[in-house]
Design a protein around this motif. Structure first.
Motif, PDB file in Angstrom:
ATOM      1  N   MET A   1       0.876  -0.894  -0.486  1.00  0.00           N
ATOM      2  CA  MET A   1       0.342  -0.011   0.132  1.00  0.00           C
ATOM      3  C   MET A   1       0.900   1.843  -0.152  1.00  0.00           C
ATOM      4  SD  MET A   1      -0.884  -0.049   3.563  1.00  0.00           S
ATOM      5  CE  MET A   1      -1.942  -1.803   4.056  1.00  0.00           C
ATOM      6  N   ARG A   2      -0.049   2.322  -0.112  1.00  0.00           N
ATOM      7  CA  ARG A   2       0.884   3.703  -0.498  1.00  0.00           C
ATOM      8  C   ARG A   2      -0.267   4.619   0.413  1.00  0.00           C
ATOM      9  NH1 ARG A   2       5.257   4.256  -3.773  1.00  0.00           N
ATOM     10  NH2 ARG A   2       4.653   6.277  -4.808  1.00  0.00           N
ATOM     11  N   VAL A   3       1.700   5.284   1.427  1.00  0.00           N
ATOM     12  CA  VAL A   3       1.031   5.918   2.392  1.00  0.00           C
ATOM     13  C   VAL A   3       1.736   7.192   2.579  1.00  0.00           C
ATOM     14  CG1 VAL A   3       1.162   5.933   5.208  1.00  0.00           C
ATOM     15  CG2 VAL A   3       0.211   3.446   3.872  1.00  0.00           C
ATOM     16  N   ALA A   4       0.731   8.429   2.463  1.00  0.00           N
ATOM     17  CA  ALA A   4       1.079   9.901   2.434  1.00  0.00           C
ATOM     18  C   ALA A   4       2.019  10.462   3.674  1.00  0.00           C
ATOM     19  CB  ALA A   4       0.125  10.163   2.042  1.00  0.00           C
ATOM     20  N   VAL A   5       3.088  10.639   3.102  1.00  0.00           N
ATOM     21  CA  VAL A   5       3.800  11.397   4.472  1.00  0.00           C
ATOM     22  C   VAL A   5       3.358  12.544   5.061  1.00  0.00           C
ATOM     23  CG1 VAL A   5       5.068   9.290   5.211  1.00  0.00           C
ATOM     24  CG2 VAL A   5       6.153  10.347   3.503  1.00  0.00           C
ATOM     25  N   GLU A   6       4.063  13.061   4.117  1.00  0.00           N
ATOM     26  CA  GLU A   6       3.547  15.000   3.464  1.00  0.00           C
ATOM     27  C   GLU A   6       3.294  15.450   2.305  1.00  0.00           C
ATOM     28  OE1 GLU A   6       7.832  16.751   1.997  1.00  0.00           O
ATOM     29  OE2 GLU A   6       8.190  16.087   3.868  1.00  0.00           O
ATOM     30  N   PRO A   7       2.369  16.213   1.752  1.00  0.00           N
ATOM     31  CA  PRO A   7       2.266  16.521   0.079  1.00  0.00           C
ATOM     32  C   PRO A   7       2.782  16.192  -0.656  1.00  0.00           C
ATOM     33  CG  PRO A   7       1.908  18.143   1.905  1.00  0.00           C
ATOM     34  CD  PRO A   7       2.739  17.131   2.759  1.00  0.00           C
ATOM     35  N   GLY A   8       2.687  15.378  -1.457  1.00  0.00           N
ATOM     36  CA  GLY A   8       3.141  14.867  -2.907  1.00  0.00           C
ATOM     37  C   GLY A   8       4.297  14.147  -2.314  1.00  0.00           C
ATOM     38  N   VAL A   9       4.085  13.153  -1.144  1.00  0.00           N
ATOM     39  CA  VAL A   9       5.182  12.424  -1.161  1.00  0.00           C
ATOM     40  C   VAL A   9       4.800  11.407  -0.205  1.00  0.00           C
ATOM     41  CG1 VAL A   9       7.611  11.444   0.092  1.00  0.00           C
ATOM     42  CG2 VAL A   9       7.235  13.839  -0.340  1.00  0.00           C
ATOM     43  N   CYS A  10       4.812  10.254  -0.831  1.00  0.00           N
ATOM     44  CA  CYS A  10       4.214   8.313  -0.597  1.00  0.00           C
ATOM     45  C   CYS A  10       5.478   7.943  -0.683  1.00  0.00           C
ATOM     46  CB  CYS A  10       3.018   7.674  -1.221  1.00  0.00           C
ATOM     47  SG  CYS A  10       1.664   8.969  -1.865  1.00  0.00           S
ATOM     48  N   LEU A  11       4.927   6.755   0.764  1.00  0.00           N
ATOM     49  CA  LEU A  11       5.730   5.614   0.810  1.00  0.00           C
ATOM     50  C   LEU A  11       5.480   4.068   0.884  1.00  0.00           C
ATOM     51  CD1 LEU A  11       7.666   6.711   3.594  1.00  0.00           C
ATOM     52  CD2 LEU A  11       8.026   7.255   1.937  1.00  0.00           C
ATOM     53  N   ASN A  12       5.961   3.852  -0.028  1.00  0.00           N
ATOM     54  CA  ASN A  12       5.721   2.402  -0.017  1.00  0.00           C
ATOM     55  C   ASN A  12       5.848   1.146   1.143  1.00  0.00           C
ATOM     56  OD1 ASN A  12       4.233  -0.284  -1.948  1.00  0.00           O
ATOM     57  ND2 ASN A  12       6.641  -1.314  -1.314  1.00  0.00           N
ATOM     58  N   VAL A  75       6.397   8.771  12.201  1.00  0.00           N
ATOM     59  CA  VAL A  75       5.174   9.421  13.235  1.00  0.00           C
ATOM     60  C   VAL A  75       3.983   9.487  12.106  1.00  0.00           C
ATOM     61  CG1 VAL A  75       4.249  11.352  13.703  1.00  0.00           C
ATOM     62  CG2 VAL A  75       6.834  10.031  14.504  1.00  0.00           C
ATOM     63  N   ALA A  76       3.984   9.143  10.805  1.00  0.00           N
ATOM     64  CA  ALA A  76       3.038   9.445   9.592  1.00  0.00           C
ATOM     65  C   ALA A  76       2.669   8.597   9.651  1.00  0.00           C
ATOM     66  CB  ALA A  76       3.522   9.900   8.617  1.00  0.00           C
ATOM     67  N   VAL A  77       3.178   7.663   9.481  1.00  0.00           N
ATOM     68  CA  VAL A  77       3.282   6.137   9.031  1.00  0.00           C
ATOM     69  C   VAL A  77       1.971   6.234   9.984  1.00  0.00           C
ATOM     70  CG1 VAL A  77       3.859   3.676   8.287  1.00  0.00           C
ATOM     71  CG2 VAL A  77       4.812   5.699   7.311  1.00  0.00           C
ATOM     72  N   ILE A  78       2.436   5.905  11.103  1.00  0.00           N
ATOM     73  CA  ILE A  78       1.590   4.677  12.345  1.00  0.00           C
ATOM     74  C   ILE A  78       0.323   6.070  12.430  1.00  0.00           C
ATOM     75  CG2 ILE A  78       2.130   5.349  15.041  1.00  0.00           C
ATOM     76  CD1 ILE A  78       5.052   4.439  15.369  1.00  0.00           C
ATOM     77  N   ALA A  79       0.161   6.590  11.967  1.00  0.00           N
ATOM     78  CA  ALA A  79      -0.582   8.228  12.456  1.00  0.00           C
ATOM     79  C   ALA A  79      -2.197   7.244  11.629  1.00  0.00           C
ATOM     80  CB  ALA A  79      -0.783   9.009  12.306  1.00  0.00           C
ATOM     81  N   GLU A  80      -1.666   7.162  10.378  1.00  0.00           N
ATOM     82  CA  GLU A  80      -1.881   6.920   9.322  1.00  0.00           C
ATOM     83  C   GLU A  80      -3.100   5.403   8.944  1.00  0.00           C
ATOM     84  OE1 GLU A  80      -4.269   7.564   5.220  1.00  0.00           O
ATOM     85  OE2 GLU A  80      -2.922   9.383   7.060  1.00  0.00           O
ATOM     86  N   LEU A  81      -1.794   4.884   9.476  1.00  0.00           N
ATOM     87  CA  LEU A  81      -2.126   3.106   9.547  1.00  0.00           C
ATOM     88  C   LEU A  81      -3.309   2.770  10.772  1.00  0.00           C
ATOM     89  CD1 LEU A  81       0.194   1.432   8.333  1.00  0.00           C
ATOM     90  CD2 LEU A  81      -1.041   1.847   6.993  1.00  0.00           C
ATOM     91  N   ALA A  82      -3.267   4.126  11.886  1.00  0.00           N
ATOM     92  CA  ALA A  82      -3.788   4.133  13.194  1.00  0.00           C
ATOM     93  C   ALA A  82      -2.833   2.721  13.638  1.00  0.00           C
ATOM     94  CB  ALA A  82      -5.306   3.571  12.286  1.00  0.00           C
ATOM     95  N   LEU A  83      -1.771   2.772  14.102  1.00  0.00           N
ATOM     96  CA  LEU A  83      -0.625   1.388  14.763  1.00  0.00           C
ATOM     97  C   LEU A  83      -1.634   1.921  16.136  1.00  0.00           C
ATOM     98  CD1 LEU A  83       2.024   0.366  12.120  1.00  0.00           C
ATOM     99  CD2 LEU A  83      -0.841  -0.212  11.890  1.00  0.00           C
ATOM    100  N   ASP A  84      -1.269   1.097  16.652  1.00  0.00           N
ATOM    101  CA  ASP A  84      -1.876   0.940  18.528  1.00  0.00           C
ATOM    102  C   ASP A  84      -0.210   0.623  18.970  1.00  0.00           C
ATOM    103  OD1 ASP A  84      -2.524   1.506  20.965  1.00  0.00           O
ATOM    104  OD2 ASP A  84      -3.885  -0.501  21.273  1.00  0.00           O
ATOM    105  N   GLN A  85       0.479   1.122  19.132  1.00  0.00           N
ATOM    106  CA  GLN A  85       1.945   1.298  20.100  1.00  0.00           C
ATOM    107  C   GLN A  85       2.273  -0.301  19.683  1.00  0.00           C
ATOM    108  OE1 GLN A  85       0.721   1.449  24.518  1.00  0.00           O
ATOM    109  NE2 GLN A  85       1.982   3.549  24.341  1.00  0.00           N
ATOM    110  N   PRO A  86       2.926   0.551  18.553  1.00  0.00           N
ATOM    111  CA  PRO A  86       3.373  -1.211  18.058  1.00  0.00           C
ATOM    112  C   PRO A  86       4.708  -1.216  17.916  1.00  0.00           C
ATOM    113  CG  PRO A  86       3.340   1.016  16.182  1.00  0.00           C
ATOM    114  CD  PRO A  86       2.478   1.234  17.252  1.00  0.00           C
ATOM    115  N   VAL A  87       5.154  -3.034  17.753  1.00  0.00           N
ATOM    116  CA  VAL A  87       6.967  -2.662  18.340  1.00  0.00           C
ATOM    117  C   VAL A  87       7.185  -2.355  16.820  1.00  0.00           C
ATOM    118  CG1 VAL A  87       8.278  -4.863  18.180  1.00  0.00           C
ATOM    119  CG2 VAL A  87       6.566  -5.369  19.487  1.00  0.00           C
ATOM    120  N   VAL A  88       8.677  -1.515  17.280  1.00  0.00           N
ATOM    121  CA  VAL A  88       8.777  -0.955  16.235  1.00  0.00           C
ATOM    122  C   VAL A  88      10.421  -1.121  15.641  1.00  0.00           C
ATOM    123  CG1 VAL A  88      10.109   1.034  14.929  1.00  0.00           C
ATOM    124  CG2 VAL A  88       8.086   1.430  16.139  1.00  0.00           C
TER     125      VAL A  88
END
Length: 267
Positions: A1-12, A75-88
């Motif tokens: 999936m693609r996740v936007a971390v800032e305008p115009g920038v998406c991470l796979n 931080v943006a990926v965790i918020a966008e995916l709604a991850l609840d205190q993941p092990v990173v």
């Protein structure tokens, strides 16, 4: 999936289904998310593995090639995916990124795994930036045949699976003529190296409140092991699992063992 971390920038981001506390995997410099597949398949938990900027299948903007920006992207990926205190979990430079994330945003992290990284301090390892730059500047490989690189990696790592070799080859982009080119250009690679020089992790380690598991690819008696023990002493809740026969890419070499150790962080 693609996740936007800032305008115009998406991470796979690569995702595996599962149950329990989620895992978020962060690769090292000039690596990619595919290398975490072997670890993820041995975990019952849901997992996400991210391609950082200009790595893997992610976008390659002109800016943002430093440890602090990479941590902000998490931080943006965790918020966008709604991850609840993941092990990173981060490997090599990815470990340094995870350290900054856990220090700056302790409320977001349920535990951290540092795979042969998270304590990398280039300014302490080299006498000057110029020496560091000369030593760590990658070689030119654009235009080399993919078949030659594949064979070299297979010979250099006989205990890796074929899938791990192919995942490493994915650090490069395959051209129509069968040759490769770097996904992360050398100039951007060196911007990241410079940020590692400028942002040593020791200043962030005492701010980490989540449980931390340090997984160094070395034995406790090796000379450089003192850096690992010093880092662990700065973290409030830390534990070390040594891999005396490990190489830097432990997730490629020992995926099942690494998954077993990392599973303790999700309890």
């Amino acid at each position: 999936m693609r996740v936007a971390v800032e305008p115009g920038v998406c991470l796979n981001v690569r995702h595996r289904e599962g149950a329990g506390r989620p895992y978020l995997f962060v690769h090292g410099l000039s690596s990619n998310a595919l290398l975490w597949e072997g670890v993820a398949e041995h975990l019952p938990n849901p997992s996400w593995a991210i391609d950082l900027r200009s790595h893997g299948e992610s976008d390659a903007p002109d800016k943002g090639y430093d440890t602090a920006t990479a941590a902000a992207d998490l931080v943006a990926v965790i918020a966008e995916l709604a991850l609840d205190q993941p092990v990173v979990v981060g490997q090599s430079w990815g470990g340094n990124i995870v350290v900054q994330l856990a220090a700056k945003h302790p409320e977001l992290v349920g535990g951290i795994g540092l795979v042969d990284g998270g304590w990398i301090d280039l300014a302490a390892a080299f006498a000057s930036w110029e020496e560091c730059e000369r030593a760590l500047r990658p070689s030119e490989i654009d235009g080399l045949p993919a078949s030659r690189l594949r064979q070299w990696m297979a010979n250099a790592h006989p205990d890796w699976s074929a899938a791990a070799v192919e995942a490493t080859l994915a650090n490069m982009r395959l051209r129509p003529d069968g040759t490769v080119e770097r996904r992360l250009p050398i100039d951007k690679h060196m911007l990241i190296v410079r940020s590692m020089w400028d942002e040593p992790p020791a200043q962030f380690l005492p701010l980490i409140t989540a449980p931390a598991l340090l997984l160094p690819a070395m034995g406790p008696q090796e000379e450089k092991a003192s850096r690992v023990t010093s880092a662990a002493e700065l973290i409030r809740r830390s534990r070390i699992v040594w891999y005396p026969d490990g190489d830097h890419d432990l997730h490629a070499q020992h995926p099942a063992q690494l998954a077993s150790d990392l599973a303790t962080l999700a309890g």
